[in-house]
Design an enzyme around this catalytic site. Sequence first.
Site: not given
Length: 259
Positions: A141, A154
């Site tokens: 990401s 995350y």
Amino acid sequence: MTKTSERIVLITGTSQGIGQAIAQTFLDNGDIVIGGAFSEPENAPAVQQMLADYPQHYFYHPVDVTRTESISAFVTWAENLFGKIDVVVSNAGKNVFKGIDCEESDWEHNFNLNLRSHWYLSKCARPALRKSKGTILVITSNHAFSTMPGCAPYNISKRALLSLVQSLTIEWGPDIRTVGIAPGFIDTLGNQVWFDSHSDAKLARERTIKKHPVGRIGRPEEVGELCLFLASDKAGFIAGTTIVMDGGRSAIMQDEEDI
């Protein structure tokens, strides 16, 4: 089943979103896709549709990537189908936005899902990929490069995937080539849920779009097309790096409303 001359592509998280689009892209290219996700096929309309549309090219097996024994069983099942694996797209993951003061259980779940699963899937597929001189694509990401308040743990696991891509390349090359892909804001149902969590979903979408120099957010099929290219011989000199695709979002130093 007998061996096939077509590429065998193993993809996780194919029941929806980016994973579904990646699977669709390889299928449209004529490859055989072995997909896996947490959902049972009867609970995943997209899986049912691909099984119906590509009965000779799409195969699906439920897999819980937070459990190593489930990953191992998934890879073994895939190998038994066609006797080889040419490409692995380790895509499955989920936003675990709990903040840095998260509970230990949130921390452990995040790292099992968003870090360990990618390592263990690669490890299980390594013998087959060595035989085929295959490719591993790890979906991380843009949070791996810069993030926002409340996005831990995350973003921490996504940052660690950059090092995983490097280590896989250094230690398993030249037999296996590994590349990372770091998508930004992609227009999936999951992100629409985030828009809908605002009092004005339309305004939230418009504000998000304005943060992207290209004037829009990404499409899932664009991630699929990048995967298709990186898995090809044309990308044979790309390894050990992670490519950001976020519409220029990470090029912005500061948002105007944050000044």
